[in-house]
Design a protein around this motif. Sequence first.
Motif, short mmCIF file in Angstrom:
data_model
loop_
_atom_site.label_atom_id
_atom_site.label_comp_id
_atom_site.label_asym_id
_atom_site.label_seq_id
_atom_site.Cartn_x
_atom_site.Cartn_y
_atom_site.Cartn_z
N UNK A 1 47.83 -48.63 47.39
CA UNK A 1 48.07 -47.90 48.64
C UNK A 1 49.35 -47.08 48.55
N UNK A 2 49.38 -45.96 49.30
CA UNK A 2 50.56 -45.10 49.29
C UNK A 2 51.80 -45.85 49.77
N UNK A 3 51.62 -46.72 50.76
CA UNK A 3 52.76 -47.47 51.32
C UNK A 3 53.38 -48.38 50.29
N UNK A 4 52.57 -49.00 49.44
CA UNK A 4 53.09 -49.93 48.43
C UNK A 4 54.02 -49.22 47.45
N UNK A 5 53.71 -47.97 47.10
CA UNK A 5 54.57 -47.21 46.20
C UNK A 5 55.78 -46.64 46.90
N UNK A 6 55.64 -46.32 48.18
CA UNK A 6 56.69 -45.64 48.93
C UNK A 6 57.77 -46.59 49.43
N UNK A 7 57.39 -47.73 49.98
CA UNK A 7 58.31 -48.63 50.68
C UNK A 7 59.51 -49.06 49.85
N UNK A 8 59.36 -49.40 48.55
CA UNK A 8 60.54 -49.83 47.78
C UNK A 8 61.62 -48.76 47.65
N UNK A 9 61.27 -47.51 47.90
CA UNK A 9 62.22 -46.42 47.70
C UNK A 9 62.76 -45.86 49.02
N UNK B 1 64.77 -47.03 51.34
CA UNK B 1 66.21 -47.19 51.59
C UNK B 1 67.02 -46.15 50.81
N UNK B 2 66.66 -45.95 49.56
CA UNK B 2 67.38 -44.96 48.76
C UNK B 2 67.19 -43.55 49.32
N UNK B 3 65.99 -43.26 49.80
CA UNK B 3 65.72 -41.95 50.39
C UNK B 3 66.58 -41.74 51.64
N UNK B 4 66.70 -42.77 52.46
CA UNK B 4 67.56 -42.68 53.64
C UNK B 4 69.02 -42.48 53.23
N UNK B 5 69.44 -43.20 52.17
CA UNK B 5 70.81 -43.05 51.67
C UNK B 5 71.09 -41.60 51.30
N UNK B 6 70.18 -41.00 50.54
CA UNK B 6 70.35 -39.62 50.10
C UNK B 6 70.34 -38.67 51.29
N UNK B 7 69.34 -38.78 52.15
CA UNK B 7 69.20 -37.86 53.27
C UNK B 7 70.39 -37.94 54.22
N UNK B 8 70.88 -39.14 54.50
CA UNK B 8 72.01 -39.27 55.42
C UNK B 8 73.26 -38.61 54.86
N UNK B 9 73.52 -38.78 53.58
CA UNK B 9 74.72 -38.20 52.99
C UNK B 9 74.65 -36.68 52.93
N UNK B 10 73.46 -36.14 52.78
CA UNK B 10 73.32 -34.68 52.79
C UNK B 10 73.42 -34.13 54.20
N UNK C 1 67.99 -37.94 59.10
CA UNK C 1 67.62 -38.58 57.83
C UNK C 1 66.30 -39.35 58.00
N UNK C 2 66.14 -40.03 59.12
CA UNK C 2 64.89 -40.74 59.38
C UNK C 2 63.72 -39.78 59.47
N UNK C 3 63.95 -38.64 60.13
CA UNK C 3 62.88 -37.63 60.25
C UNK C 3 62.50 -37.07 58.88
N UNK C 4 63.50 -36.82 58.04
CA UNK C 4 63.24 -36.29 56.71
C UNK C 4 62.43 -37.28 55.88
N UNK C 5 62.79 -38.55 55.95
CA UNK C 5 62.06 -39.56 55.18
C UNK C 5 60.62 -39.69 55.70
N UNK C 6 60.45 -39.56 57.00
CA UNK C 6 59.09 -39.59 57.55
C UNK C 6 58.27 -38.40 57.05
N UNK C 7 58.92 -37.25 56.99
CA UNK C 7 58.21 -36.06 56.47
C UNK C 7 57.89 -36.23 54.99
#
Length: 307
Positions: A1-9, A11-20, A27-33
């Motif tokens: 499933x797409x969620x199984x591959x996505x979920x482990x990453x 937190x890191x995606x939020x880390x990157x988006x928030x710092x940018x 950042x939450x909206x970007x990760x959702x997109x």
Amino acid sequence: MATDDFSPHRRRMLDVAYRILGTWSDAEDVVQEAWLRWSTVDRDQVGNVEGFLVTVTSRLAIDRLRRLRARRESYPGPWLPELISTEPVAEERVELAESVELALLVVLETLSPLERAAFVLHEAFGLSHAEVGEVIGRSEAATRQLARRARDHVREGRPRYRADRAHRRRLTERFLAACFGGELGALIELFAADVRLVGDGGGRAKAPLRVIEGADRVGRFFAAISNSQGAQRYLESIGLAGPAEFDASVEEVNGAPAIVMRVGERIILVVAIEPAGERIGTVFLVANPQKLASLSRSGAGRASGSA
């Protein structure tokens, strides 16, 4: 499933988006997109899932930051980043937590979106210049130039005195005690002569619309809002009528100790300091309820999450 591959990453995606971006909600909206895009790609063709997701997240964050810049230029008063909880900070994340300190994020606001992304990805997340170039769509040589310009700006804009965590916490606790003590002299004694107060109310709560400078003026400001009348006026400015009890504590916010004030479970004010030797050189005051809501979501001192 797409969620199984996505979920482990995620937190890191939020880390990157928030710092940018400097805003947790965006950042939450970007990760959702990024999730929506991930759910439609042929995942069998993706060799490096984390690399793919970080690239998509970074590009989306850069595009969003470009759109947000105009809005921030017309912001009522100084603009400060949305706050996040970094309590407790696990030892292995201390270095990463330093990349969300308020003083650094404020300096990053002076960079172009590409400079900011290059700095964040290289300095905070350790990507090589070649890897960063692939993410932002620039050559390795161009990326090196972006990163160098960003480092120079950060070096010029960051405080010259780098306080250790224990010293910063002691100074924050002394500041909190002086505020509750209501002694103007005790407050002024804590400040460097050229101390600066940067407040962000976003037009939704009482906060200085201009930077206040000088130990006497900053001391008088905090003495005024610490008394009962000043506190009541502040409560009214955020829609809380009637007497209320404040709860103030020192907690880890954006990688450093900060004063977090609550009425009940609602966070109403956060004050963070930047030391200048043995005294306080800069005070950041965040009162904008929208930015405090992001702190609540990330678990300000009441949850186990970290930046």
